[in-house]
Motif scaffolding. Sequence first.
Motif, PDB file in Angstrom:
ATOM      1  N   SER A  10       0.819  -1.214   0.000  1.00 20.75           N
ATOM      2  CA  SER A  10       0.000   0.000   0.000  1.00 20.75           C
ATOM      3  C   SER A  10       0.852   1.263   0.000  1.00 20.75           C
ATOM      4  N   ASN A  11       2.151   1.120   0.323  1.00 22.60           N
ATOM      5  CA  ASN A  11       3.008   2.310   0.337  1.00 22.60           C
ATOM      6  C   ASN A  11       4.477   1.939   0.110  1.00 22.60           C
ATOM      7  N   LEU A  12       5.257   2.927  -0.278  1.00 28.50           N
ATOM      8  CA  LEU A  12       6.677   2.734  -0.555  1.00 28.50           C
ATOM      9  C   LEU A  12       7.484   2.515   0.713  1.00 28.50           C
ATOM     10  N   GLN A  13       7.012   3.025   1.834  1.00 31.10           N
ATOM     11  CA  GLN A  13       7.728   2.866   3.106  1.00 31.10           C
ATOM     12  C   GLN A  13       7.917   1.380   3.441  1.00 31.10           C
ATOM     13  N   ASN A  14       6.897   0.546   3.193  1.00 33.54           N
ATOM     14  CA  ASN A  14       7.029  -0.881   3.478  1.00 33.54           C
ATOM     15  C   ASN A  14       8.105  -1.524   2.607  1.00 33.54           C
ATOM     16  N   ILE A  15       8.194  -1.103   1.357  1.00 33.78           N
ATOM     17  CA  ILE A  15       9.232  -1.618   0.457  1.00 33.78           C
ATOM     18  C   ILE A  15      10.610  -1.204   0.984  1.00 33.78           C
ATOM     19  N   TRP A  38       7.588 -24.430   0.772  1.00 40.55           N
ATOM     20  CA  TRP A  38       7.903 -25.822   1.114  1.00 40.55           C
ATOM     21  C   TRP A  38       7.806 -26.761  -0.072  1.00 40.55           C
ATOM     22  N   GLU A  39       7.036 -26.393  -1.098  1.00 42.08           N
ATOM     23  CA  GLU A  39       6.812 -27.297  -2.216  1.00 42.08           C
ATOM     24  C   GLU A  39       7.571 -26.925  -3.486  1.00 42.08           C
ATOM     25  N   SER A  40       8.462 -25.943  -3.415  1.00 39.49           N
ATOM     26  CA  SER A  40       9.177 -25.518  -4.614  1.00 39.49           C
ATOM     27  C   SER A  40      10.667 -25.392  -4.340  1.00 39.49           C
ATOM     28  N   SER A  41      11.411 -25.227  -5.411  1.00 34.61           N
ATOM     29  CA  SER A  41      12.855 -25.047  -5.258  1.00 34.61           C
ATOM     30  C   SER A  41      13.196 -23.596  -4.963  1.00 34.61           C
ATOM     31  N   MET A  42      12.314 -22.671  -5.370  1.00 37.12           N
ATOM     32  CA  MET A  42      12.586 -21.246  -5.189  1.00 37.12           C
ATOM     33  C   MET A  42      11.271 -20.484  -5.296  1.00 37.12           C
ATOM     34  N   VAL A  43      11.127 -19.443  -4.469  1.00 41.08           N
ATOM     35  CA  VAL A  43       9.961 -18.567  -4.550  1.00 41.08           C
ATOM     36  C   VAL A  43      10.474 -17.149  -4.739  1.00 41.08           C
ATOM     37  N   TYR A  44      10.082 -16.548  -5.860  1.00 42.53           N
ATOM     38  CA  TYR A  44      10.463 -15.171  -6.150  1.00 42.53           C
ATOM     39  C   TYR A  44       9.280 -14.259  -5.889  1.00 42.53           C
ATOM     40  N   LEU A  45       9.560 -13.122  -5.269  1.00 41.83           N
ATOM     41  CA  LEU A  45       8.541 -12.128  -4.956  1.00 41.83           C
ATOM     42  C   LEU A  45       8.858 -10.871  -5.741  1.00 41.83           C
ATOM     43  N   ILE A  46       7.899 -10.412  -6.516  1.00 45.52           N
ATOM     44  CA  ILE A  46       8.057  -9.211  -7.332  1.00 45.52           C
ATOM     45  C   ILE A  46       7.189  -8.142  -6.675  1.00 45.52           C
ATOM     46  N   PHE A  47       7.817  -7.044  -6.268  1.00 46.79           N
ATOM     47  CA  PHE A  47       7.141  -6.042  -5.451  1.00 46.79           C
ATOM     48  C   PHE A  47       6.666  -4.850  -6.265  1.00 46.79           C
ATOM     49  N   SER A  48       5.482  -4.361  -5.908  1.00 48.46           N
ATOM     50  CA  SER A  48       4.927  -3.172  -6.536  1.00 48.46           C
ATOM     51  C   SER A  48       4.067  -2.419  -5.531  1.00 48.46           C
ATOM     52  N   VAL A  49       4.228  -1.102  -5.511  1.00 45.62           N
ATOM     53  CA  VAL A  49       3.373  -0.256  -4.676  1.00 45.62           C
ATOM     54  C   VAL A  49       2.106   0.031  -5.477  1.00 45.62           C
ATOM     55  N   GLN A  50       0.954  -0.177  -4.854  1.00 45.41           N
ATOM     56  CA  GLN A  50      -0.323   0.064  -5.521  1.00 45.41           C
ATOM     57  C   GLN A  50      -0.375   1.488  -6.065  1.00 45.41           C
ATOM     58  N   GLY A  51      -0.782   1.591  -7.329  1.00 47.08           N
ATOM     59  CA  GLY A  51      -0.934   2.894  -7.955  1.00 47.08           C
ATOM     60  C   GLY A  51       0.348   3.510  -8.484  1.00 47.08           C
ATOM     61  N   SER A  52       1.489   2.832  -8.328  1.00 46.44           N
ATOM     62  CA  SER A  52       2.765   3.414  -8.750  1.00 46.44           C
ATOM     63  C   SER A  52       3.026   3.252 -10.247  1.00 46.44           C
TER      64      SER A  52
END
Length: 121
Positions: free
Chosen positions: A19-24, A48-62
């Motif tokens: 919801s905001n850039l501060q969290n990022i 637990w069920e994969s070899s790797m989990v990638y998280l792609i981050f985005s601020v809502q409305g950015s």
Amino acid sequence: KSPSPRQSMPVWYFIMKSSNLQNIDISQQKGIWSTTPSNERKLNGAFWESSMVYLIFSVQGSGCFQGFARMGSAIGCEKSQDWGSAGFGGVFKVDWIRKESIPFQFAHHLLNPWNDSKKVQ
């Protein structure tokens, strides 16, 4: 040395909306993230069920992605005061790979087959 059994497992990708850039910024500085309890089961299952989990981050409305990270631990019960919201669940480790603002237009060729082939953003 025999290969790790996790190497043959799938890789998962999740778009994490903030919801905001501060969290990022907090995440990039401390190497942690927290999400809503409704997301925790999906992320822990993928971890637990994969070899790797990638998280792609985005601020809502950015209109941009702010970078991407690898999930470094399962989500625990410990909560963080850094986010200051009662709506978040436990904290987990993230290893930031790239910290850069990337406009959605650079990824418009990517379509999500599990979301009616909509653009990834």
